[in-house]
Design an enzyme around this catalytic site. Structure first.
Site, PDB file in Angstrom:
ATOM      1  N   SER A 171      -6.418   6.509  -9.625  1.00  0.00           N
ATOM      2  CA  SER A 171      -7.665   6.756 -10.385  1.00  0.00           C
ATOM      3  C   SER A 171      -8.713   7.458  -9.520  1.00  0.00           C
ATOM      4  O   SER A 171      -9.744   6.868  -9.175  1.00  0.00           O
ATOM      5  CB  SER A 171      -8.213   5.466 -11.003  1.00  0.00           C
ATOM      6  OG  SER A 171      -8.205   4.366 -10.135  1.00  0.00           O
TER       7      SER A 171
ATOM      8  N   GLY B 175      -2.217   0.996  -0.293  1.00  0.00           N
ATOM      9  CA  GLY B 175      -1.903  -0.436  -0.334  1.00  0.00           C
ATOM     10  C   GLY B 175      -2.256  -1.111  -1.646  1.00  0.00           C
ATOM     11  O   GLY B 175      -2.237  -2.347  -1.739  1.00  0.00           O
TER      12      GLY B 175
HETATM   13  P1  ADP Z   1      -0.165   2.324  -3.176  1.00  0.00           P
HETATM   14  O1  ADP Z   1       0.152   1.339  -4.280  1.00  0.00           O
HETATM   15  O2  ADP Z   1      -1.628   2.384  -2.875  1.00  0.00           O
HETATM   16  O3  ADP Z   1       0.455   3.668  -3.373  1.00  0.00           O
HETATM   17  P2  ADP Z   1       1.706   0.759  -1.642  1.00  0.00           P
HETATM   18  O4  ADP Z   1       1.231  -0.644  -1.777  1.00  0.00           O
HETATM   19  O5  ADP Z   1       2.855   1.199  -2.509  1.00  0.00           O
HETATM   20  O6  ADP Z   1       0.472   1.744  -1.825  1.00  0.00           O
HETATM   21  O7  ADP Z   1       2.127   1.071  -0.140  1.00  0.00           O
HETATM   22  C1  ADP Z   1       1.333   0.661   0.964  1.00  0.00           C
HETATM   23  C2  ADP Z   1       2.227   0.531   2.202  1.00  0.00           C
HETATM   24  O8  ADP Z   1       1.387   0.195   3.310  1.00  0.00           O
HETATM   25  C3  ADP Z   1       3.257  -0.581   2.054  1.00  0.00           C
HETATM   26  O9  ADP Z   1       4.463  -0.164   2.660  1.00  0.00           O
HETATM   27  C4  ADP Z   1       2.616  -1.736   2.851  1.00  0.00           C
HETATM   28  O10 ADP Z   1       3.576  -2.618   3.382  1.00  0.00           O
HETATM   29  C5  ADP Z   1       1.899  -0.975   3.966  1.00  0.00           C
HETATM   30  N1  ADP Z   1       0.763  -1.698   4.571  1.00  0.00           N
HETATM   31  C6  ADP Z   1       0.568  -1.886   5.890  1.00  0.00           C
HETATM   32  N2  ADP Z   1      -0.541  -2.601   6.133  1.00  0.00           N
HETATM   33  C7  ADP Z   1      -1.096  -2.883   4.935  1.00  0.00           C
HETATM   34  C8  ADP Z   1      -2.255  -3.616   4.532  1.00  0.00           C
HETATM   35  N3  ADP Z   1      -3.090  -4.181   5.433  1.00  0.00           N
HETATM   36  N4  ADP Z   1      -2.525  -3.692   3.227  1.00  0.00           N
HETATM   37  C9  ADP Z   1      -1.707  -3.103   2.308  1.00  0.00           C
HETATM   38  N5  ADP Z   1      -0.588  -2.414   2.624  1.00  0.00           N
HETATM   39  C10 ADP Z   1      -0.262  -2.302   3.942  1.00  0.00           C
END
Ligand code: ADP
Length: 206
Positions: free
Chosen positions: A107, A38
């Site tokens: 990281s 996230g």
């Molecule tokens: P990262 O950048 O860590 O690889 P992303 O932000 O690209 O992760 O992906 C996280 C996924 O999880 C997204 O599809 C987002 O909508 C989903 N998600 C569900 N619940 C949450 C939350 N509470 N906080 C952040 N992302 C969430």
């Protein structure tokens, strides 16, 4: 390394001058966590909220940086270290420019995060651990990477066949399995207000 005749030039306008003009205390919000935890989602939402508070920000996102500045780097350990080092140096410049910098990179190694931290002042580096269990990241598989890593199509994937070293004392510890994106954002914004990086003021939205 080759010895070079290079001298550091002090500039006329200091970091403090820029801070007063922008009315904020610059810092790096260093998001770390597994792929799919996230980081990008929360960092983007935090940046939007800061923007709506008229704060000056810049978001460095893992995938985007690899399209430009770091496109010559792969995923070997030495490349990953160089990837983070360059991001740390860019963050340092942006902090010097007075910005609140948000970085969203897995990281995974403590030593690399330590290098990024060492480049800026001790109170200019805010480590944010986006703590999401591997099972949930894998279930989300927002980019399809876990499926590929499990099948062996991607090697050295963090959490599968490459380690993730959890931060021991992050300034902010976020658990996305317990909090919504909005709640996670509020935790981070409240931290910035509490420790004087930004002032509490009225939002305006665009
Ligand atoms: P990262 O950048 O860590 O690889 P992303 O932000 O690209 O992760 O992906 C996280 C996924 O999880 C997204 O599809 C987002 O909508 C989903 N998600 C569900 N619940 C949450 C939350 N509470 N906080 C952040 N992302 C969430």
């Amino acid at each position: 390394m080759e010895e070079k005749n290079i001298v550091w030039h002090d500039t006329n306008i200091t970091k403090n001058d820029r801070n007063s003009l922008l009315n904020q205390k610059p810092c790096v919000l260093w998001f770390t966590g597994l792929s799919g935890s996230g980081k990008s989602t929360i960092a983007n939402a935090v940046e939007r909220k800061l923007f709506n508070k008229s704060r000056k920000t810049y978001l460095l996102d893992g995938d985007n940086v690899r399209h430009g500045l770091n496109k010559d780097l792969g995923f070997l350990e030495s490349d990953r270290i160089e990837n983070i080092r360059r991001i740390g140096e860019v963050s340092k410049l942006f902090v010097d420019a007075g910005l609140i910098v948000l970085t969203a990179f897995i990281s995974p190694f403590k030593s690399d995060r330590q290098i990024a931290k060492s480049l800026v002042g001790y109170d200019e580096f805010i480590e944010i651990f986006i703590d999401t269990p591997l099972e949930i990241c894998e279930e989300r598989d927002s980019k399809g990477f876990y499926k590929k890593a499990r099948s062996g199509a991607i090697k050295n994937f963090t959490g599968i066949d490459s380690p993730y070293e959890k931060p021991e004392n992050p300034q902010i510890h976020i658990k996305t399995a317990k909090n919504t994106v909005e709640e996670c954002v509020d935790i981070i914004i409240n931290h910035l207000i509490k420790f004087g990086y930004i002032e509490e003021n009225n939002d305006y939205s665009i």
